[in-house]
Design a protein around this motif. Structure first.
Motif, PDB file in Angstrom:
ATOM      1  N   HIS A 149     -64.301 -29.255  -4.834  1.00  0.00           N
ATOM      2  CA  HIS A 149     -63.758 -30.422  -4.133  1.00  0.00           C
ATOM      3  C   HIS A 149     -62.815 -30.007  -3.012  1.00  0.00           C
ATOM      4  O   HIS A 149     -62.002 -29.091  -3.177  1.00  0.00           O
ATOM      5  N   HIS A 150     -62.912 -30.712  -1.879  1.00  0.00           N
ATOM      6  CA  HIS A 150     -62.038 -30.470  -0.728  1.00  0.00           C
ATOM      7  C   HIS A 150     -61.183 -31.719  -0.508  1.00  0.00           C
ATOM      8  O   HIS A 150     -61.652 -32.711   0.051  1.00  0.00           O
ATOM      9  N   ARG A 151     -59.934 -31.653  -0.896  1.00  0.00           N
ATOM     10  CA  ARG A 151     -59.098 -32.846  -0.867  1.00  0.00           C
ATOM     11  C   ARG A 151     -58.826 -33.365   0.546  1.00  0.00           C
ATOM     12  O   ARG A 151     -58.680 -34.583   0.749  1.00  0.00           O
ATOM     13  N   GLU A 152     -58.762 -32.484   1.552  1.00  0.00           N
ATOM     14  CA  GLU A 152     -58.524 -32.959   2.913  1.00  0.00           C
ATOM     15  C   GLU A 152     -59.734 -33.722   3.451  1.00  0.00           C
ATOM     16  O   GLU A 152     -59.582 -34.684   4.203  1.00  0.00           O
ATOM     17  N   GLU A 153     -60.927 -33.313   3.087  1.00  0.00           N
ATOM     18  CA  GLU A 153     -62.116 -34.050   3.523  1.00  0.00           C
ATOM     19  C   GLU A 153     -62.153 -35.421   2.854  1.00  0.00           C
ATOM     20  O   GLU A 153     -62.534 -36.421   3.480  1.00  0.00           O
ATOM     21  N   ALA A 154     -61.752 -35.484   1.592  1.00  0.00           N
ATOM     22  CA  ALA A 154     -61.691 -36.775   0.906  1.00  0.00           C
ATOM     23  C   ALA A 154     -60.692 -37.695   1.594  1.00  0.00           C
ATOM     24  O   ALA A 154     -60.957 -38.887   1.796  1.00  0.00           O
ATOM     25  N   ALA A 155     -59.547 -37.154   1.992  1.00  0.00           N
ATOM     26  CA  ALA A 155     -58.535 -37.961   2.668  1.00  0.00           C
ATOM     27  C   ALA A 155     -59.016 -38.453   4.019  1.00  0.00           C
ATOM     28  O   ALA A 155     -58.569 -39.496   4.503  1.00  0.00           O
ATOM     29  N   ARG A 156     -59.963 -37.723   4.633  1.00  0.00           N
ATOM     30  CA  ARG A 156     -60.502 -38.112   5.937  1.00  0.00           C
ATOM     31  C   ARG A 156     -61.743 -38.999   5.792  1.00  0.00           C
ATOM     32  O   ARG A 156     -62.402 -39.305   6.780  1.00  0.00           O
ATOM     33  N   GLY A 157     -62.064 -39.394   4.565  1.00  0.00           N
ATOM     34  CA  GLY A 157     -63.198 -40.281   4.350  1.00  0.00           C
ATOM     35  C   GLY A 157     -64.540 -39.609   4.515  1.00  0.00           C
ATOM     36  O   GLY A 157     -65.544 -40.276   4.779  1.00  0.00           O
ATOM     37  N   LEU A 158     -64.593 -38.290   4.360  1.00  0.00           N
ATOM     38  CA  LEU A 158     -65.827 -37.539   4.552  1.00  0.00           C
ATOM     39  C   LEU A 158     -66.328 -36.999   3.211  1.00  0.00           C
ATOM     40  O   LEU A 158     -65.603 -37.004   2.213  1.00  0.00           O
ATOM     41  N   ALA A 159     -67.577 -36.554   3.198  1.00  0.00           N
ATOM     42  CA  ALA A 159     -68.110 -35.927   1.991  1.00  0.00           C
ATOM     43  C   ALA A 159     -67.199 -34.771   1.604  1.00  0.00           C
ATOM     44  O   ALA A 159     -66.879 -33.917   2.430  1.00  0.00           O
ATOM     45  N   ALA A 160     -66.804 -34.738   0.345  1.00  0.00           N
ATOM     46  CA  ALA A 160     -65.728 -33.824  -0.042  1.00  0.00           C
ATOM     47  C   ALA A 160     -66.136 -32.764  -1.053  1.00  0.00           C
ATOM     48  O   ALA A 160     -65.312 -31.922  -1.412  1.00  0.00           O
ATOM     49  N   ASP A 161     -67.366 -32.779  -1.511  1.00  0.00           N
ATOM     50  CA  ASP A 161     -67.771 -31.856  -2.567  1.00  0.00           C
ATOM     51  C   ASP A 161     -68.926 -30.971  -2.119  1.00  0.00           C
ATOM     52  O   ASP A 161     -69.801 -31.413  -1.371  1.00  0.00           O
ATOM     53  N   GLU A 162     -68.923 -29.746  -2.588  1.00  0.00           N
ATOM     54  CA  GLU A 162     -70.031 -28.838  -2.328  1.00  0.00           C
ATOM     55  C   GLU A 162     -70.202 -27.899  -3.515  1.00  0.00           C
ATOM     56  O   GLU A 162     -69.371 -27.858  -4.432  1.00  0.00           O
ATOM     57  N   ASP A 163     -71.279 -27.153  -3.512  1.00  0.00           N
ATOM     58  CA  ASP A 163     -71.535 -26.146  -4.537  1.00  0.00           C
ATOM     59  C   ASP A 163     -71.470 -24.767  -3.895  1.00  0.00           C
ATOM     60  O   ASP A 163     -71.902 -24.590  -2.753  1.00  0.00           O
ATOM     61  N   LEU A 164     -70.926 -23.818  -4.625  1.00  0.00           N
ATOM     62  CA  LEU A 164     -70.832 -22.440  -4.150  1.00  0.00           C
ATOM     63  C   LEU A 164     -71.616 -21.527  -5.092  1.00  0.00           C
ATOM     64  O   LEU A 164     -71.624 -21.735  -6.313  1.00  0.00           O
ATOM     65  N   PHE A 165     -72.233 -20.514  -4.516  1.00  0.00           N
ATOM     66  CA  PHE A 165     -73.093 -19.616  -5.271  1.00  0.00           C
ATOM     67  C   PHE A 165     -72.337 -18.336  -5.606  1.00  0.00           C
ATOM     68  O   PHE A 165     -71.899 -17.613  -4.701  1.00  0.00           O
ATOM     69  N   HIS A 166     -72.165 -18.087  -6.893  1.00  0.00           N
ATOM     70  CA  HIS A 166     -71.544 -16.829  -7.322  1.00  0.00           C
ATOM     71  C   HIS A 166     -72.616 -15.748  -7.237  1.00  0.00           C
ATOM     72  O   HIS A 166     -73.401 -15.547  -8.161  1.00  0.00           O
ATOM     73  N   ALA A 167     -72.632 -15.076  -6.076  1.00  0.00           N
ATOM     74  CA  ALA A 167     -73.695 -14.095  -5.828  1.00  0.00           C
ATOM     75  C   ALA A 167     -73.501 -12.832  -6.644  1.00  0.00           C
ATOM     76  O   ALA A 167     -74.468 -12.183  -7.039  1.00  0.00           O
ATOM     77  N   GLY A 168     -72.255 -12.447  -6.891  1.00  0.00           N
ATOM     78  CA  GLY A 168     -71.994 -11.232  -7.629  1.00  0.00           C
ATOM     79  C   GLY A 168     -70.523 -10.897  -7.629  1.00  0.00           C
ATOM     80  O   GLY A 168     -69.697 -11.641  -7.080  1.00  0.00           O
TER      81      GLY A 168
END
Length: 633
Positions: A199-218
């Protein structure tokens, strides 16, 4: 440079630590960026953001390297993430005892009992390449692992697990991710799992999509047995077989370069030194010529921003040769008397009335400051063409009114001045007619051309006559009964006397059309001046907005309706100097701001009402440029 350092009560607390952001640019428009506490609050935060065909066409690669310390049989996770559920885990910021920005490079120190671990990072200047060094300072032995959280997506967007895993190809020393960038370090162990719902709290505060997934490559890892032992990791895009220098060498080289940049600017004090390095972040290399990034983390190059910031970023910091090449590059884009406004999308547009006029100002200032009459002679024909095109009329109704010699502009659905915000495609402040700052710039530009012609014994063309006509009309038309200048005359609803900072250019520019007016300056001071800049609209004016917050519509609706803009402190102080009004302590608030938001830099905007919390880009070119300029002039 000023000291920027925080203890555990700031870097160990989410609200305080996440509100302060650091930036390490790569000289190309890419960067590493994050917060003091380590929490990624924006989609733009990451350790390797790679610039593309344009400075704004950035791609996020390595999002995070999460440290995991194993001491004895106990594991301590030092990374910090917020999740869509609202939870924060791990909460590694609670182990932070110090964050410092030293020579522009961030340094963290975590303490777990008697174990102290330090992290430093830097970018390779002129390459999309990152170096990170972890060093054991006290305690040991310990095991340190670094979890590489990866993606490969547009800097303005998100990527989810639904698209499948990232391509991870094992190579000597690490892996290549998505065939786009390489990770290198000791003891690479592949993982291959998604961390979902970051979650990205600043994007949420700006009314934008706020969540993404990250890949634990190694994961990289090493045993740190005694103080002084290190674990180094590098990440780079571009030529994957061209290995950067060792991480510690990269950091040392970055530190030397940053010190050299500051020394070349000949700063008068620590604040000047800090601003000189801040200015350097915006000057980037391109294939053709130097350019200016308007702001980090989301802007690319914009001609208006570049020309407003030009004197502070390039002349005041003794980078005139780079500036010369920049001006020539921009001059090559002139068409029908207008300077191209290269949008963040990479398309070339001609959609500003003032960008070209700021270009005239930048050229005149360059020649005045440097004595470069060769440049004046080379550009003078193009500048005469600009005048001729405006006299004939060019795009968007931009033309000189033959009745008074003033510059008018406007077209349905367009906002051509610096106040160009739109809400759902509709301009908030179209300002059709004859805006005050546009005509002050027009008169200033004409006078500058006359001076360049004098210096080179060249032909000023139509500029002298056009200048005399416009000057007389400006002095007659713009004074308003309220005691200041009209913001726009001959608009669709008549003359607009709203109190705005735009009128300052009528007094502040080198060839300003008006003598500084102490009465008007008092009204501007009372209604617009704040500790970190000037409001874009007086609080008593219709439509004034107290805050620059919320979703896109809310922010754009307030953008020029009361929001504070730090860059206007430059024209304000110039006007104070010309009117013999004391400017003592006017910069103390904005100098204090250097440690509050974008560390060592100046923000794009701030709320219109106290405490004037910073908003917009944490690192903004014209805000820094104008502060650099007026502190040194």
């Amino acid at each position: 440079m000023i000291t920027i350092s925080f203890g555990p009560q700031v870097c160990g607390a989410l609200v305080e630590g996440a509100a302060r952001e650091w930036l390490v640019p790569d000289g190309l428009g890419g960067y590493a960026m994050g917060t003091v506490c380590g929490l990624r609050t924006r989609r733009y935060h990451g350790l390797l953001m790679v610039s593309g065909a344009t400075a704004a066409a950035r791609t996020l690669a390595l999002a995070s390297l999460d440290p995991v310390l194993t001491i004895g049989g106990d594991e301590y996770r030092l990374g910090t993430h917020e999740w869509a559920s609202g939870s924060v885990a791990p909460a590694g910021h609670t182990f932070l005892e110090r964050f410092s920005l030293i020579d522009g490079l961030p340094r963290w120190r975590w303490r777990v009992g008697d174990v102290v671990l330090e992290r430093e990072l830097a970018m390779v200047y002129g390459r999309p390449a990152l170096a990170v060094v972890h060093r054991l300072l006290a305690g040991g032995p310990v095991r340190l692992d670094l979890q590489a959280l990866c993606t490969w997506r547009d800097g303005h967007g998100e990527r989810g697990a639904g698209g499948g895993p990232l391509a991870v190809d094992r190579v000597a020393g690490g892996a290549v991710i998505e065939r786009a960038y390489r990770l290198d370090g000791p003891d690479w162990r592949a993982a291959g799992t998604w961390w979902t719902g970051v979650h990205h709290r600043e994007e949420a505060a700006r009314g934008l999509a706020a969540d993404e997934d990250l890949f634990h490559a190694g994961t990289f890892g090493a045993e740190l047995r005694e103080p002084g032992d290190v674990l180094e990791v590098r990440a780079w895009a571009g030529a994957l077989d061209d290995t950067p220098p060792p991480a510690r060498e990269v950091i040392s080289a970055a530190r030397r370069r940053n010190r050299a940049v500051v020394a070349a600017a000949a700063p008068a004090d620590d604040v000047d030194a800090t601003l000189a390095l801040a200015a350097d972040a915006f000057v980037v290399r391109t294939a053709d010529a130097p350019d200016v990034v308007a702001g980090y983390p989301w802007f690319g190059a914009w001609s208006r921003d570049t020309m407003i910031a030009y004197e502070g970023l390039l002349l005041t910091t003794n980078r005139a040769e780079e500036g010369r090449r920049l001006l020539l590059g921009y001059a090559a884009t002139l068409s029908e008397g207008m300077l191209a406004n290269t949008a963040d999308t990479g398309s070339v547009e001609y959609n500003t009335v003032d960008g070209t006029l700021w270009f005239l100002h930048a050229v005149a200032r360059h020649v005045t400051v440097t004595g470069d009459t060769d440049l004046a002679e080379e550009l003078l024909p193009a500048l005469r063409d600009v005048v001729d095109a405006h006299l004939r009329g060019t795009r968007y109704g931009i033309r000189v009114d033959p009745d008074d010699g003033l510059l008018t502009q406007g077209a349905a659905g367009e906002a051509l001045t610096w106040m160009d915000a739109r809400v759902r495609g509709v301009p908030v402040t179209p300002r059709a007619g004859k805006p005050v700052e546009v005509n002050a710039l027009w008169i200033n530009g004409l006078a500058g051309i006359v001076d360049l012609a004098r210096r080179t014994r060249g032909d000023a063309g139509a500029a002298p006559v056009a200048h005399r006509t416009a000057l007389a009309s400006f002095r007659r038309r713009f004074p308003a009964p309220a005691g200041w200048l009209y913001d726009v005359v001959d608009g669709p609803q008549g003359d607009d006397a709203a109190l705005r900072p735009n009128q300052l250019l009528a007094w502040s520019l080198p060839y300003a059309p008006m003598r500084a007016d102490a009465r008007a300056l008092r009204a501007i001071s009372k209604g617009l001046l704040t500790p970190i800049g000037l409001r874009s609209l007086g609080p008593r004016e219709k439509g004034f907005q107290r805050e620059h917050r919320g979703n896109s519509d809310g922010r754009d609706g307030a953008y020029h309706m009361g929001t504070v803009w730090p860059w206007w402190v430059g024209p304000f102080i110039d006007t104070c100097a010309k009117s013999a009004v004391s400017d003592a302590e006017l910069l103390s608030g904005i100098e204090g701001h250097l440690t509050e938001f974008g560390l060592g830099s100046v923000s794009e905007t701030a709320d219109g009402e106290p405490p004037h919390s910073a908003t917009g880009c944490p690192f903004q070119a014209w805000s820094v440029g104008e502060l650099v300029r007026v502190r040194r002039c």
